[in-house]
Motif scaffolding. Structure first.
Motif, PDB file in Angstrom:
ATOM      1  N   GLY A   1       0.939  -1.047   0.087  1.00  0.00           N
ATOM      2  CA  GLY A   1       0.076   0.067  -0.070  1.00  0.00           C
ATOM      3  C   GLY A   1       0.916   1.102  -0.026  1.00  0.00           C
ATOM      4  N   THR A   2       1.007   2.002   0.969  1.00  0.00           N
ATOM      5  CA  THR A   2       2.099   2.953   1.168  1.00  0.00           C
ATOM      6  C   THR A   2       3.399   2.260   1.299  1.00  0.00           C
ATOM      7  OG1 THR A   2       0.223   4.256   2.642  1.00  0.00           O
ATOM      8  CG2 THR A   2       2.604   5.030   2.716  1.00  0.00           C
ATOM      9  N   TYR A   3       3.543   1.366   1.999  1.00  0.00           N
ATOM     10  CA  TYR A   3       5.000   0.681   1.827  1.00  0.00           C
ATOM     11  C   TYR A   3       4.918  -0.814   1.241  1.00  0.00           C
ATOM     12  CZ  TYR A   3       6.096   4.606   5.049  1.00  0.00           C
ATOM     13  OH  TYR A   3       6.348   5.749   5.535  1.00  0.00           O
ATOM     14  N   ALA A   4       5.944  -1.376   1.017  1.00  0.00           N
ATOM     15  CA  ALA A   4       5.960  -2.777   0.377  1.00  0.00           C
ATOM     16  C   ALA A   4       5.582  -3.504   1.590  1.00  0.00           C
ATOM     17  CB  ALA A   4       7.326  -3.078   0.022  1.00  0.00           C
ATOM     18  N   HIS A   5       4.705  -4.549   1.010  1.00  0.00           N
ATOM     19  CA  HIS A   5       4.112  -5.568   1.832  1.00  0.00           C
ATOM     20  C   HIS A   5       4.516  -7.132   1.654  1.00  0.00           C
ATOM     21  CE1 HIS A   5       0.772  -2.722   3.195  1.00  0.00           C
ATOM     22  NE2 HIS A   5       1.519  -2.371   3.499  1.00  0.00           N
ATOM     23  N   GLY A   6       5.362  -7.141   0.748  1.00  0.00           N
ATOM     24  CA  GLY A   6       5.947  -8.555   0.198  1.00  0.00           C
ATOM     25  C   GLY A   6       6.610  -9.162   1.449  1.00  0.00           C
ATOM     26  N   ALA A   7       7.059 -10.384   1.103  1.00  0.00           N
ATOM     27  CA  ALA A   7       7.769 -10.999   2.173  1.00  0.00           C
ATOM     28  C   ALA A   7       9.358 -10.502   2.385  1.00  0.00           C
ATOM     29  CB  ALA A   7       8.183 -12.774   1.362  1.00  0.00           C
ATOM     30  N   LEU A   8       9.649 -10.533   3.743  1.00  0.00           N
ATOM     31  CA  LEU A   8      11.181 -10.431   3.944  1.00  0.00           C
ATOM     32  C   LEU A   8      11.814 -11.399   3.442  1.00  0.00           C
ATOM     33  CD1 LEU A   8       9.109  -8.611   5.999  1.00  0.00           C
ATOM     34  CD2 LEU A   8      11.228  -8.768   7.608  1.00  0.00           C
ATOM     35  N   LEU A   9      12.778 -11.183   2.697  1.00  0.00           N
ATOM     36  CA  LEU A   9      13.584 -12.362   1.840  1.00  0.00           C
ATOM     37  C   LEU A   9      14.107 -13.242   2.691  1.00  0.00           C
ATOM     38  CD1 LEU A   9      13.876 -13.356  -0.912  1.00  0.00           C
ATOM     39  CD2 LEU A   9      15.742 -11.877  -1.250  1.00  0.00           C
ATOM     40  N   ILE A  10      14.923 -12.835   3.785  1.00  0.00           N
ATOM     41  CA  ILE A  10      15.853 -13.668   4.821  1.00  0.00           C
ATOM     42  C   ILE A  10      15.227 -13.129   5.898  1.00  0.00           C
ATOM     43  CG2 ILE A  10      17.909 -14.565   5.521  1.00  0.00           C
ATOM     44  CD1 ILE A  10      19.011 -13.784   2.769  1.00  0.00           C
ATOM     45  N   GLU A  11      14.361 -13.931   6.655  1.00  0.00           N
ATOM     46  CA  GLU A  11      13.807 -13.630   8.120  1.00  0.00           C
ATOM     47  C   GLU A  11      14.421 -14.386   9.020  1.00  0.00           C
ATOM     48  OE1 GLU A  11       9.519 -11.994   9.768  1.00  0.00           O
ATOM     49  OE2 GLU A  11       9.680 -13.566   7.929  1.00  0.00           O
ATOM     50  N   THR A  12      15.088 -14.114  10.207  1.00  0.00           N
ATOM     51  CA  THR A  12      15.288 -14.781  11.103  1.00  0.00           C
ATOM     52  C   THR A  12      14.347 -14.690  12.492  1.00  0.00           C
ATOM     53  OG1 THR A  12      16.754 -13.209  12.216  1.00  0.00           O
ATOM     54  CG2 THR A  12      17.673 -14.490  10.524  1.00  0.00           C
ATOM     55  N   ASN A  13      13.724 -15.458  13.127  1.00  0.00           N
ATOM     56  CA  ASN A  13      13.103 -15.259  14.287  1.00  0.00           C
ATOM     57  C   ASN A  13      11.714 -14.589  13.935  1.00  0.00           C
ATOM     58  OD1 ASN A  13      12.442 -15.539  16.963  1.00  0.00           O
ATOM     59  ND2 ASN A  13      14.318 -14.101  17.695  1.00  0.00           N
ATOM     60  N   ALA A  14      11.100 -15.031  13.365  1.00  0.00           N
ATOM     61  CA  ALA A  14       9.770 -14.299  12.970  1.00  0.00           C
ATOM     62  C   ALA A  14       8.852 -14.102  14.050  1.00  0.00           C
ATOM     63  CB  ALA A  14       8.997 -14.934  11.839  1.00  0.00           C
TER      64      ALA A  14
END
Length: 775
Positions: A504-517
């Motif tokens: 929307g205002t900011y990107a909402h796609g996946a965090l490409l490498i995500e530790t400790n969600a």
């Protein structure tokens, strides 16, 4: 289940004539034993309570369900008043009537755990959990009823778990196995409500592998915590070692009590080299199925390699021959020229993004390495940066140049023709990996991707696991790190280009490498090294609440708005070294935000090349915790080069004073409170800011206004060189906005060789709030 009081039975009076037969000893003895039994029976029958009976549905309930362990919970006025456990359904007897009852039964106790089995504690404490979703899970059934005063109440159990069956039809000799991932599985069911939850470090994606010999295998699974659409990521393995990876979109998540089937039909394999994958599901006992299918090509011709339309790159070998290396594309953004137009253009539909190129070959670097670059179009001038490396290109004709990388430490460079930094060429070589695994004999806990393209879409790394992306491999997908002691390494490319870029205002796609969600507090020992990461749909490398982090010799290229490079949030003891990072948003940012809470401290950032296309290069902050909880401290940034920072964000500020954009930034605003946590003991040293663009600002210290005297203290800038051949960049500055900075030291900080405070490129707003020393 029938509910009612057990009838009380009174004992008949003992025959008064017994005294007449006292002379008959044996009959008296027998009569005495009979009396004792009657009294015992009376005591049992005088008890009040509930005997449990379970209703069954023919053809629906497993035949042996009645013999499974059963647990009955009795609730009254939203409080658990009794818990009874039995080895089967025939032995349950409770003394409390209550107003509601819940029963659970399970095949075995293996891989299951109870929250509590004691009455009188909060309702949230009553739950049944799976210890590890990737181990065998027993079937779990559950039922509940409201107790009424009349006879005829019954309790019927229904399944919580689902059963997935995998079949192979007409499987050829060449086929070996099917592997797939079920993402986002729940791991807990609450007793009081039947609600499914995914909690703690128990939740994970469930990985299933079925060989051809195991056709017909059934696996029990917990439902998904999210009932929305998901991607069934499959990998079909052939006996010759080749694999084919495909993803099938499933519109609805796995719910409670479903029969699930995955079948692979090879009927057309010999004709056209394809198979058909079918995923279908139905409610237990029902005949109506919902199906989704996908045709998969197992015999594919190798794709024709696309020639790079900008550059041809070769590397001189030890035998005197030139070896051509692959040139890859990566989108980037001319932020100063197009920022207002590309905001929210998540899929580049306006075609305003630019295309840089990069190579990432391997070489042992035991001597200088000679590079040849042919530009596909003519050019007038060329520069090799960083400028301080002193690399001079030689024009050898036919739009071709040659230059030498003098040593390992000066191997990552930008080749820029006619001053163009948005269609530039990055040279990003590496040494061969001495620890490269044998693909035919992989160690336990390693997920390996060899040369070629792979599209797993999502890779989950659990405790102690390693992801290895080999040289020549391009892996498309998100990496989720859900345990400690995890490593990501190799010499290949991880790309988010095939993931959804939305927002929307900011990107909402996946965090490409995500530790400790899940933001757990006991994570640590995360290492990533050697790979190149491109085109994240959001933050590229997100590290939360993780201690002992090593980020070594990676490359990050990201074009999306608010697509940060590396975010360390509530991290202790981390090193970021020998990296090249080019992003639209912050390249490296150290934070304490509302999701992370605890301090960020003991961070080392060294020997990195930083290229910011819009927001900030290296920034301490901007989210800086609160003064009642935590701040950022004890950080050293050294031996780095700021390759680019092109934006004067002051132009977008109404006050001209509330902007923190710069190549080097200390930015302080609170996260979840009125006043920021303290930023202290920060050192910047031996840094070059290398001829950034005209509107770019080299350095800034900025504090958000309207805080209750936020504090930055003990910050040192030592041996900082701002190089500006065209004398065009903006002034560096300090903006307290009514807050306080103490112990600020500038030691040999120069603009084109002149002390910064004497250069005319220096601004201090409200100097009375700043304790500063220039040396």
């Amino acid at each position: 289940m029938k509910v009612g009081k057990v009838i009380k039975i009174k004992v008949a009076e003992v025959n008064r004539l017994l005294f007449l037969i006292v002379i008959l000893w044996l009959p008296v003895l027998l009569l005495s034993c009979s009396d004792e039994k009657d009294e015992q029976r009376i005591d049992e029958e005088q008890k009040e309570g509930i005997r449990v009976d379970f209703g069954n549905e023919v053809g629906y309930t497993p035949e042996d369900l009645k013999n499974w362990p059963h647990v009955l919970f009795v609730f009254e006025n939203k409080e658990c008043v009794e818990v009874q456990e039995s080895s089967d359904n025939a032995s349950l007897f409770v003394s409390s009537v209550g107003d509601r009852m819940v029963a659970l039964t399970y095949e075995s106790k293996e891989n299951l755990s109870w929250g509590t089995m004691t009455s009188g504690v909060p309702l949230t404490s009553y739950h049944l959990s799976v210890k590890d979703v990737n181990k065998d899970i027993p079937q779990v059934w559950m039922g509940q009823m409201t107790v009424v005063a009349e006879e005829g109440n019954n309790l019927s159990l229904k399944p919580v778990t689902s059963v997935m069956k995998v079949d192979f039809v007409h499987a050829p000799e060449a086929f070996e196995s099917l592997s797939f991932v079920l993402p986002g599985m729940a791991n807990r069911v609450r007793v009081d409500s039947g609600e499914l939850e995914s909690v703690g470090n128990l939740s994970a994606d469930k990985e299933i592998r079925v060989t051809k010999q195991e056709s017909g295998k059934e696996t029990v699974v917990f439902p998904m915590s999210d009932s929305g659409r998901w991607n069934l990521a499959c990998r079909l393995a052939l006996k010759n070692g080749e694999t084919v990876e495909k993803t099938l979109l499933i519109p609805a998540g796995i719910k409670t009590g479903q029969a699930l089937e995955i079948s692979v039909d090879f009927a057309n394999y010999e004709v056209d080299g394809t198979c058909r994958l079918i995923y279908r599901y139905a409610v237990y006992g029902m005949s109506k199925w919902t199906s989704h299918t996908m045709d998969i090509a197992l015999k594919e011709e190798a794709p024709v390699k696309e020639e790079n339309r900008y550059y041809k790159v070769s590397v001189l070998q030890k035998d005197g021959t030139w070896k051509e290396v692959d040139v890859h594309y990566a989108l980037c953004s001319d932020a100063p020229g197009h920022h207002g137009s590309i905001w929210n253009d998540w899929n580049n539909s306006k075609r305003l993004r630019d295309t840089m190129s990069f190579v990432n070959f391997t070489h042992d670097f035991d001597a200088p390495v000679k590079i040849r670059v042919q530009k596909k179009k003519s050019f007038g001038s060329v520069k090799i940066r960083p400028s301080t490396y002193g690399i001079t290109p030689v024009n050898v004709g036919d739009n071709t140049i040659e230059f030498t990388l003098p040593q390992w430490e000066k191997r990552k460079v930008s080749v820029e023709f006619d001053g163009d930094r948005f269609y530039n060429l990055m040279i990003l070589p590496n040494r061969p990996d001495p620890d490269r695994p044998d693909p035919d004999n992989l160690p336990a806990g390693m997920k390996y991707y060899g040369p070629g393209e792979h599209n797993p879409e999502r890779i989950t790394l659990k405790e102690g696991e390693t992801l290895y992306i080999d040289e020549g491999a391009v892996v498309y997908g998100k990496v989720a790190v859900s345990g400690s002691h995890v490593t990501i390494t190799g010499r290949g490319i991880l790309s988010g280009a095939k993931l959804a870029h939305t927002g929307g205002t900011y990107a909402h796609g996946a965090l490409l490498i995500e530790t400790n969600a899940n933001r757990l507090s006991n994570r640590g020992y995360f290492t990533i090294s050697g790979i190149t990461v491109v085109d994240s749909p959001n933050w590229t490398l997100s590290v939360y609440n993780t201690d002992h982090v090593m980020i070594d010799n990676i490359n990050i290229l990201c074009w999306i708005l608010n697509g940060d490079g590396i975010d360390l949030c509530s991290v202790t003891d981390a090193t970021i070294q020998d990296c090249f990072i080019r992003t639209y948003d912050d390249c490296i940012t150290l934070k304490v935000n509302s999701l992370s809470v605890t301090a960020t401290r003991d961070i080392r950032i060294r020997n990195n090349l930083i290229w910011a296309d819009y927001a900030r290069g290296i920034v301490i902050g901007p989210e800086s915790g609160t003064n009642t909880r935590a701040g950022i401290s004890d950080c050293t940034i050294e031996d780095c080069v700021i390759m680019e920072y092109p934006t004067n964000l002051l132009e977008t500020s109404s006050s001209k004073l509330n902007c923190d954009g710069a190549g080097l930034s200390v930015s302080q605003y609170p996260s979840g409170g009125a006043t920021s946590g303290t930023i202290e003991n920060i050192t910047f040293q031996n840094i070059v800011i290398d001829n950034i663009s005209q509107k770019g600002r080299p350095m800034v210290i900025w504090q958000k206004a309207n805080q209750d005297h936020a504090l930055i203290k003990n910050v040192t800038y030592r041996n900082i060189q701002i190089l500006d051949e065209a004398n065009r960049c903006q002034a560096s500055g300090i903006y307290t906005n009514g807050n306080t900075i103490s112990g600020l030291v500038f030691d040999k900080v120069t603009y084109n060789g002149t002390p910064i405070h004497q250069s005319g490129k220096w601004t201090v707003d409200k100097p009375e709030n700043v304790d500063i020393i220039h040396q």
